[in-house]
Write an enzyme that holds these catalytic residues in place. Sequence first.
Site, PDB file in Angstrom:
ATOM      1  N   GLN A   1       0.835  -1.196   0.000  1.00 54.93           N
ATOM      2  CA  GLN A   1       0.000   0.000   0.000  1.00 54.93           C
ATOM      3  C   GLN A   1       0.871   1.247   0.000  1.00 54.93           C
ATOM      4  O   GLN A   1       1.612   1.492   0.955  1.00 54.93           O
ATOM      5  CB  GLN A   1      -0.903  -0.010   1.243  1.00 54.93           C
ATOM      6  CG  GLN A   1      -1.847   1.156   1.371  1.00 54.93           C
ATOM      7  CD  GLN A   1      -2.686   1.045   2.633  1.00 54.93           C
ATOM      8  OE1 GLN A   1      -2.176   0.730   3.709  1.00 54.93           O
ATOM      9  NE2 GLN A   1      -3.977   1.287   2.521  1.00 54.93           N
ATOM     10  N   GLY A   2       0.813   2.045  -1.047  1.00 60.33           N
ATOM     11  CA  GLY A   2       1.610   3.256  -1.170  1.00 60.33           C
ATOM     12  C   GLY A   2       0.830   4.487  -0.771  1.00 60.33           C
ATOM     13  O   GLY A   2       0.418   5.276  -1.638  1.00 60.33           O
ATOM     14  N   TYR A   3       0.608   4.673   0.524  1.00 60.20           N
ATOM     15  CA  TYR A   3      -0.131   5.826   1.037  1.00 60.20           C
ATOM     16  C   TYR A   3       0.808   6.823   1.723  1.00 60.20           C
ATOM     17  O   TYR A   3       1.041   7.916   1.232  1.00 60.20           O
ATOM     18  CB  TYR A   3      -1.201   5.373   2.035  1.00 60.20           C
ATOM     19  CG  TYR A   3      -2.506   4.905   1.440  1.00 60.20           C
ATOM     20  CD1 TYR A   3      -2.607   4.471   0.126  1.00 60.20           C
ATOM     21  CD2 TYR A   3      -3.663   4.881   2.203  1.00 60.20           C
ATOM     22  CE1 TYR A   3      -3.810   4.025  -0.405  1.00 60.20           C
ATOM     23  CE2 TYR A   3      -4.876   4.445   1.693  1.00 60.20           C
ATOM     24  CZ  TYR A   3      -4.943   4.018   0.389  1.00 60.20           C
ATOM     25  OH  TYR A   3      -6.139   3.583  -0.134  1.00 60.20           O
ATOM     26  N   SER A   4       1.318   6.446   2.910  1.00 60.61           N
ATOM     27  CA  SER A   4       2.068   7.379   3.756  1.00 60.61           C
ATOM     28  C   SER A   4       3.345   7.872   3.091  1.00 60.61           C
ATOM     29  O   SER A   4       4.005   7.152   2.351  1.00 60.61           O
ATOM     30  CB  SER A   4       2.410   6.721   5.092  1.00 60.61           C
ATOM     31  OG  SER A   4       1.249   6.426   5.826  1.00 60.61           O
TER      32      SER A   4
ATOM     33  N   GLU B   1     -10.268  -2.004   5.183  1.00 66.90           N
ATOM     34  CA  GLU B   1      -9.144  -2.430   6.021  1.00 66.90           C
ATOM     35  C   GLU B   1      -9.586  -2.843   7.406  1.00 66.90           C
ATOM     36  O   GLU B   1      -9.007  -3.734   8.015  1.00 66.90           O
ATOM     37  CB  GLU B   1      -8.129  -1.289   6.129  1.00 66.90           C
ATOM     38  CG  GLU B   1      -6.896  -1.633   6.957  1.00 66.90           C
ATOM     39  CD  GLU B   1      -5.892  -0.495   6.994  1.00 66.90           C
ATOM     40  OE1 GLU B   1      -4.729  -0.754   7.337  1.00 66.90           O
ATOM     41  OE2 GLU B   1      -6.260   0.650   6.684  1.00 66.90           O
TER      42      GLU B   1
ATOM     43  N   SER C   1      -3.404   7.552  13.100  1.00 71.12           N
ATOM     44  CA  SER C   1      -3.067   7.817  14.499  1.00 71.12           C
ATOM     45  C   SER C   1      -4.321   8.102  15.325  1.00 71.12           C
ATOM     46  O   SER C   1      -5.378   8.473  14.797  1.00 71.12           O
ATOM     47  CB  SER C   1      -2.109   9.004  14.594  1.00 71.12           C
ATOM     48  OG  SER C   1      -2.771  10.204  14.235  1.00 71.12           O
TER      49      SER C   1
ATOM     50  N   GLU D   1      -4.906  10.597  17.173  1.00 67.85           N
ATOM     51  CA  GLU D   1      -5.309  11.991  17.028  1.00 67.85           C
ATOM     52  C   GLU D   1      -6.208  12.178  15.803  1.00 67.85           C
ATOM     53  O   GLU D   1      -7.222  12.888  15.852  1.00 67.85           O
ATOM     54  CB  GLU D   1      -4.068  12.882  16.933  1.00 67.85           C
ATOM     55  CG  GLU D   1      -3.263  12.983  18.215  1.00 67.85           C
ATOM     56  CD  GLU D   1      -2.377  11.770  18.460  1.00 67.85           C
ATOM     57  OE1 GLU D   1      -1.785  11.673  19.543  1.00 67.85           O
ATOM     58  OE2 GLU D   1      -2.270  10.902  17.557  1.00 67.85           O
TER      59      GLU D   1
END
Length: 394
Positions: free
Chosen positions: A131-134, A249, A373, A375
């Site tokens: 998965q190429g997200y962050s 997910e 996260s 938050e």
Amino acid sequence: MDLTFSSEDEAFRAEVRDWLAENLVGDFAALSGLGGSGREHEAYAERLEWNRHLAASGWTCLGWPVEHGGRGLSLSQQVIFHEEYAKADAPGRVNHLGEELLGPTLIALGTAEQQARFLPRIRAVEELWCQGYSEPGAGSDLAAVRTKARLEDGRWIIDGQKIWTSLAHQADWCFVIARTDSGSQRHAGLSYLLVPMDQPGVDVRPIIQLTGTSEFNEVFFDAATTSADLVVGEPGDGWKVAMATLGFERGVSTIGQQVGFARELAAIEDVARRSGRIADPIIADRIARATVGLEVMRVHALRTLSNIDSGAEKSRGFESIAKLIWARWHRDLGELAMDVLGASALGVGADYALDEWQTLYLFSRADTIYGGSDEVQRNVIAERVLGLPRESRP
């Protein structure tokens, strides 16, 4: 809410249990318990073989529609499979990102050509995905991605960097969020691209973690390419597709995750009883609170999944609420394990050989960060569920 299972469901449970008992034997029996969170490096080749054995026997993609190669099982039967799989202490599967994330995304939003090209290979565990997200500076704030892609001569040309990419070093393909509209900002102008990993423009660099392992990676794209038709949804509409993937997910597989949590808690309680630490009222209280918390987690998940299965509207904020509950619970469990073990938890073996409790503690420190996260999850609940004003952003 009805948390009971029908007689048909219980017959299915017996089928799953019997099949696992008959097949987790021989070389496969040695894989029991291997490959959990933070331990994805364990017996990888052997677990890949086991995952392909599952596929050949019809035990992958259980919830996919039959017309797409799945079994079309009900939500309750999917829950049962994950429960029994975890109870059997079967090894961690290697195809989660393809089977549980990308596959359902393609079924919902992909073209017929994309479905025909990728779904059979995902189901058979012939092609693995990451998965190429962050990105650096765009982890929890996914809308800040800076990886760019431009369409040129029938191909997307991709430049940028991704980070914390699980199992990228073993993946054949990556679903990548990239900015394809030059000058766009935030959620607009993003596209969801399917990119082959085995090409000169892709550089994967493992990240050494506190556990000494490296299932996370940095991935650099330097004029990497993929075909123009390998964009899911319309170009520029990638945010919607990415959010759909995140919804998948945190689905039914979390029930199996909770069975694994229950096993860890039971083992910690056993250590506390054998060592006499259970006599400490603070330790006993923390174990009791963990037991209650685990049951709350299970009932919340089953209630929400039951609503979905009955055709009711999906509970708003379910994914964020569920992530907050399990992430903090599991992180606290790692801390409880260290306190139960006491001073003996501070030493490590030769070559930084960690035991299972040290691995649990160190890896679970990241539970409240990865996958969104705490938050960010609170912001999602506040803004999208409670309707509170949006947090000010620069």
